[in-house]
Design a protein around this motif. Sequence first.
Motif, PDB file in Angstrom:
ATOM      1  N   LEU A 604       0.881  -1.013   0.163  1.00  0.00           N
ATOM      2  CA  LEU A 604       0.037   0.131   0.136  1.00  0.00           C
ATOM      3  C   LEU A 604       0.912   1.160  -0.063  1.00  0.00           C
ATOM      4  O   LEU A 604       0.400   2.024  -0.713  1.00  0.00           O
ATOM      5  N   PHE A 605       1.968   1.208   0.615  1.00  0.00           N
ATOM      6  CA  PHE A 605       2.940   2.379   0.711  1.00  0.00           C
ATOM      7  C   PHE A 605       3.318   2.700  -0.570  1.00  0.00           C
ATOM      8  O   PHE A 605       3.424   3.751  -1.316  1.00  0.00           O
ATOM      9  N   GLY A 606       3.748   1.627  -1.527  1.00  0.00           N
ATOM     10  CA  GLY A 606       4.148   1.912  -2.602  1.00  0.00           C
ATOM     11  C   GLY A 606       3.234   2.383  -3.683  1.00  0.00           C
ATOM     12  O   GLY A 606       3.426   3.217  -4.492  1.00  0.00           O
ATOM     13  N   LEU A 607       1.912   1.605  -3.533  1.00  0.00           N
ATOM     14  CA  LEU A 607       0.920   2.060  -4.517  1.00  0.00           C
ATOM     15  C   LEU A 607       0.495   3.461  -4.243  1.00  0.00           C
ATOM     16  O   LEU A 607       0.018   4.097  -5.106  1.00  0.00           O
ATOM     17  N   SER A 608       0.411   4.066  -3.028  1.00  0.00           N
ATOM     18  CA  SER A 608       0.030   5.271  -2.533  1.00  0.00           C
ATOM     19  C   SER A 608       1.021   6.126  -3.227  1.00  0.00           C
ATOM     20  O   SER A 608       0.597   7.212  -3.707  1.00  0.00           O
ATOM     21  N   MET A 609       2.225   5.801  -2.959  1.00  0.00           N
ATOM     22  CA  MET A 609       3.437   6.492  -3.650  1.00  0.00           C
ATOM     23  C   MET A 609       3.156   6.886  -5.323  1.00  0.00           C
ATOM     24  O   MET A 609       3.563   7.680  -5.977  1.00  0.00           O
ATOM     25  N   ASP A 610       2.782   5.512  -5.799  1.00  0.00           N
ATOM     26  CA  ASP A 610       2.428   5.660  -7.088  1.00  0.00           C
ATOM     27  C   ASP A 610       1.536   6.812  -7.662  1.00  0.00           C
ATOM     28  O   ASP A 610       1.762   7.658  -8.446  1.00  0.00           O
ATOM     29  N   TYR A 611       0.367   6.940  -6.940  1.00  0.00           N
ATOM     30  CA  TYR A 611      -0.543   7.976  -7.148  1.00  0.00           C
ATOM     31  C   TYR A 611      -0.123   9.377  -6.762  1.00  0.00           C
ATOM     32  O   TYR A 611      -0.353  10.465  -7.381  1.00  0.00           O
ATOM     33  N   GLU A 612       0.904   9.483  -5.704  1.00  0.00           N
ATOM     34  CA  GLU A 612       1.326  10.804  -5.339  1.00  0.00           C
ATOM     35  C   GLU A 612       2.262  11.007  -6.421  1.00  0.00           C
ATOM     36  O   GLU A 612       2.244  12.350  -6.751  1.00  0.00           O
ATOM     37  N   VAL A 613       3.132  10.239  -7.252  1.00  0.00           N
ATOM     38  CA  VAL A 613       4.085  10.330  -8.236  1.00  0.00           C
ATOM     39  C   VAL A 613       3.370  10.952  -9.309  1.00  0.00           C
ATOM     40  O   VAL A 613       3.795  12.344  -9.699  1.00  0.00           O
ATOM     41  N   PHE A 614       2.327  10.674  -9.750  1.00  0.00           N
ATOM     42  CA  PHE A 614       1.366  10.956 -11.025  1.00  0.00           C
ATOM     43  C   PHE A 614       0.660  12.554 -10.455  1.00  0.00           C
ATOM     44  O   PHE A 614       0.697  13.346 -11.447  1.00  0.00           O
ATOM     45  N   LEU A 615       0.254  12.733  -9.333  1.00  0.00           N
ATOM     46  CA  LEU A 615      -0.251  13.748  -9.014  1.00  0.00           C
ATOM     47  C   LEU A 615       0.618  14.707  -8.892  1.00  0.00           C
ATOM     48  O   LEU A 615       0.531  15.803  -9.281  1.00  0.00           O
ATOM     49  N   ILE A 616       1.678  14.637  -7.866  1.00  0.00           N
ATOM     50  CA  ILE A 616       2.493  15.698  -7.866  1.00  0.00           C
ATOM     51  C   ILE A 616       3.383  16.143  -9.017  1.00  0.00           C
ATOM     52  O   ILE A 616       3.572  17.375  -9.180  1.00  0.00           O
ATOM     53  N   SER A 617       3.784  15.154  -9.683  1.00  0.00           N
ATOM     54  CA  SER A 617       4.578  15.609 -10.781  1.00  0.00           C
ATOM     55  C   SER A 617       3.902  16.692 -11.736  1.00  0.00           C
ATOM     56  O   SER A 617       4.376  17.360 -12.179  1.00  0.00           O
ATOM     57  N   ARG A 618       2.386  16.489 -11.924  1.00  0.00           N
ATOM     58  CA  ARG A 618       1.611  17.143 -12.553  1.00  0.00           C
ATOM     59  C   ARG A 618       1.671  18.626 -11.871  1.00  0.00           C
ATOM     60  O   ARG A 618       1.814  19.663 -12.530  1.00  0.00           O
ATOM     61  N   ILE A 619       1.339  18.481 -10.745  1.00  0.00           N
ATOM     62  CA  ILE A 619       1.470  19.726  -9.892  1.00  0.00           C
ATOM     63  C   ILE A 619       2.808  20.500 -10.101  1.00  0.00           C
ATOM     64  O   ILE A 619       2.678  21.774 -10.316  1.00  0.00           O
ATOM     65  N   ARG A 620       3.803  19.798  -9.850  1.00  0.00           N
ATOM     66  CA  ARG A 620       5.099  20.526 -10.144  1.00  0.00           C
ATOM     67  C   ARG A 620       5.239  20.980 -11.562  1.00  0.00           C
ATOM     68  O   ARG A 620       5.968  22.223 -11.665  1.00  0.00           O
ATOM     69  N   GLU A 621       4.775  20.271 -12.543  1.00  0.00           N
ATOM     70  CA  GLU A 621       4.994  21.141 -13.819  1.00  0.00           C
ATOM     71  C   GLU A 621       4.167  22.388 -13.955  1.00  0.00           C
ATOM     72  O   GLU A 621       4.726  23.370 -14.460  1.00  0.00           O
ATOM     73  N   GLU A 622       2.948  22.425 -13.197  1.00  0.00           N
ATOM     74  CA  GLU A 622       2.156  23.532 -13.453  1.00  0.00           C
ATOM     75  C   GLU A 622       2.791  24.452 -12.483  1.00  0.00           C
ATOM     76  O   GLU A 622       2.868  25.838 -12.828  1.00  0.00           O
ATOM     77  N   TYR A 623       3.446  24.381 -11.291  1.00  0.00           N
ATOM     78  CA  TYR A 623       4.072  25.286 -10.455  1.00  0.00           C
ATOM     79  C   TYR A 623       5.253  25.981 -11.141  1.00  0.00           C
ATOM     80  O   TYR A 623       5.432  26.899 -10.934  1.00  0.00           O
ATOM     81  N   GLU A 624       6.131  24.881 -11.742  1.00  0.00           N
ATOM     82  CA  GLU A 624       7.127  25.629 -12.812  1.00  0.00           C
ATOM     83  C   GLU A 624       7.015  26.575 -13.736  1.00  0.00           C
ATOM     84  O   GLU A 624       7.621  27.422 -14.280  1.00  0.00           O
ATOM     85  N   ARG A 625       5.563  26.269 -14.295  1.00  0.00           N
ATOM     86  CA  ARG A 625       5.129  27.018 -15.256  1.00  0.00           C
ATOM     87  C   ARG A 625       4.591  28.408 -15.018  1.00  0.00           C
ATOM     88  O   ARG A 625       4.901  29.431 -15.574  1.00  0.00           O
ATOM     89  N   THR A 626       3.837  28.415 -13.871  1.00  0.00           N
ATOM     90  CA  THR A 626       3.177  29.598 -13.312  1.00  0.00           C
ATOM     91  C   THR A 626       3.891  30.287 -11.930  1.00  0.00           C
ATOM     92  O   THR A 626       3.372  31.391 -11.981  1.00  0.00           O
TER      93      THR A 626
END
Length: 725
Positions: A604-626
Amino acid sequence: MPTETAPTDGVLAGLARFCYRRRRLVLLTWIVGVIAVAIVGFGFGAASDNDFSGGDSESAKAQVLIEKHFPEQQGDTLTLAIKAEKGIDDPAARQKIEKVLADLDASPITGPVTSPYQDENLVTKDRRIARTTIPLTDKDAEKTEVKPLVDTVKEASGDGVTLGLGGAQAEKAETPPQGPAESVGVLAAAVILFIAFGSLVAMGLPIVTALLAILGGIAMMKLVGHVVPSPDFTVILAAMIGLGVGIDYALFIVTRYKDSLQDGDEPESATVKAITTAGRAVLFAGTTVVIALLGLIVMGQRLMTGVAVATSVIVLVTMIAAVTLLPAFLGFTGHKINSLRLPRRTSRRQRADGVPSRERRTPAERWAGVVQRKPLVAAVLAGAVLLVLAAPMLSMRLSLPDASVQPHDRSSYTSHKIVSEGFGPGYGAPLIFATEVDSKNADLRPVVEAVSKTEGIAYATQPRISEDGQAVTFIAFPKTGYQDEATADLVHQLRDDVLPKAPGGEGVYVGGPNAVTIDNADEVGSRLPLMIAVVIAMSVVLLIALVRSVTIALQAAVMNLLSIGAAYGVLVAVVQWGWLGSALGFPTEMPITTWVPMMMFPVLFGLSMDYEVFLISRIREEYERTGDTRMAVTRGLARTAKVITAAAAIMIAVFTTSLLGHDVAVKQGGLGMAVAVLIDATIVRMVLVPAVMELCGKANWWMPGRRAPKATSASPAGVREDARV
């Protein structure tokens, strides 16, 4: 997915191009490779190993002594339990009983059967209940060989005589195969993917990719078993994990591919972009899962090390398939990825109001705005809910399933019930004492007497000296059953208080199956915190490397702990307390199976990190852009909500199908993981993440020795303000 514009060079880009352009070669290689590995793995793979004994525990030391000095006591046995309403001496009852005894004695896999009519110790005083032990001459007797014996006993019951055949081999023999659980999971995943993609072609790619990977992975897992053995539940567990992550990883890549096509890219460039963004995140997320699974090695248990290695093999194969086999499939589909589409009402609405879908505020954006307006309230409420759900975890007890927790129509349960009624519940939980001695004249009677007088002991047998005169053993039967907490307390009392004070009690070990289970549970309880710490530390380091933020990595670790703790609490309430237990297929209240919580955590910790990776990486993209955290969170949620929701729904469906099976331990694990994914995809991702990130503001992006990134392209003021609504 660290940047919005995917790199067109690098290892992943080159791999994507190769697999796309040489798609026929890649597909043929995969098919031939999987077939070859399957033939070898399923034909010559290692057998399962379910011996959880071993190590430095007292029960392990007792077992070593017994195996060395009492070889005649080795081997599996069955227990025939008999209950006759008119007594076993009734002529009709006796005729039936003796026929069953004769049939069992005539079996080629059984040793001599002692009739209860020949030994008064095998019959209760009122002569209504009797028992006898049936040795199995073949310690590796197949399930198919024992099943006829179980059927013989069950068919003989009736007309006032009830018979049951118990023992580990009898339980195994009458446990039906897992059945259609995995097939139902695949069907549920197909429905979810069809709804998410709206296309049969897009739906099929993740499923076919995952199934090929799982087939090859399980075959490889069986080969690895020759080096690192694992228990029989590993295949079912690995299939569930592999199916879930395999479909999810392919889902993320196909979604990115479809987005690129919609943006005007050609199929090859869309494939390269999907692999260099979503594919990179898949490799990172999969590596996190593998590291988390390998954290089980810290437990120091031989078989759990086998589980860790075997399930890691499955995840590794699914990762490789996602970045090699899937690009080849995309090369075959091209623009036809959207073929055989599901009609969508949204397209008609868009034509009616003339607003393109990418300019419309999605439900995820609107929800993020709601949470961000009252972030402290949202965070406190979500945290409180998780803590309340986690509260039952404090009363968790660990054990291994025995006949008492099996479905009540099983012969093994009937045997347990009859023997418990006639000879006490402790008959199924014997404690075997063993010690080394200097000669055959050694007197262990003071120890037996001290044990017999201990509160909670029903009776003890006389000591028995080995043929070589170097060891002594005796058996004591507790008044409580295998799953009772009082039995575990009794074992600890005997070891800590009774034996050390008894003359000659030093060096006497308490063993037997019951003591093995208790020692195993104690070892898990003591080592679990270390495993949790190791898994968290390694996962946090990896997440820092990806998102380049200490704050977000620590947030993810805490949130994952909360969601897993809540899942533990729900599991205890259902399985141990019995809340909705019967409705979910659990025959009775029972402790949590020893391996379930330590297996659940890394998965579960690994799977939760999966979702964290896909969510946060997208948020990171938007933050670096804006440069705007609030807008980055809103847009990140909007762009990932659909795919993460679909991925979580697939995981929940796959894990929940374990409830259709017959193994109570696997059902516990499936239920716990389904609950954890549900909590993670709702309370954590929809409430806690946006609330906590809003509260932290620019501190989200803190990294020692680096300034917070500035926006690379300004956003229209109206849009930014709208994100704050």
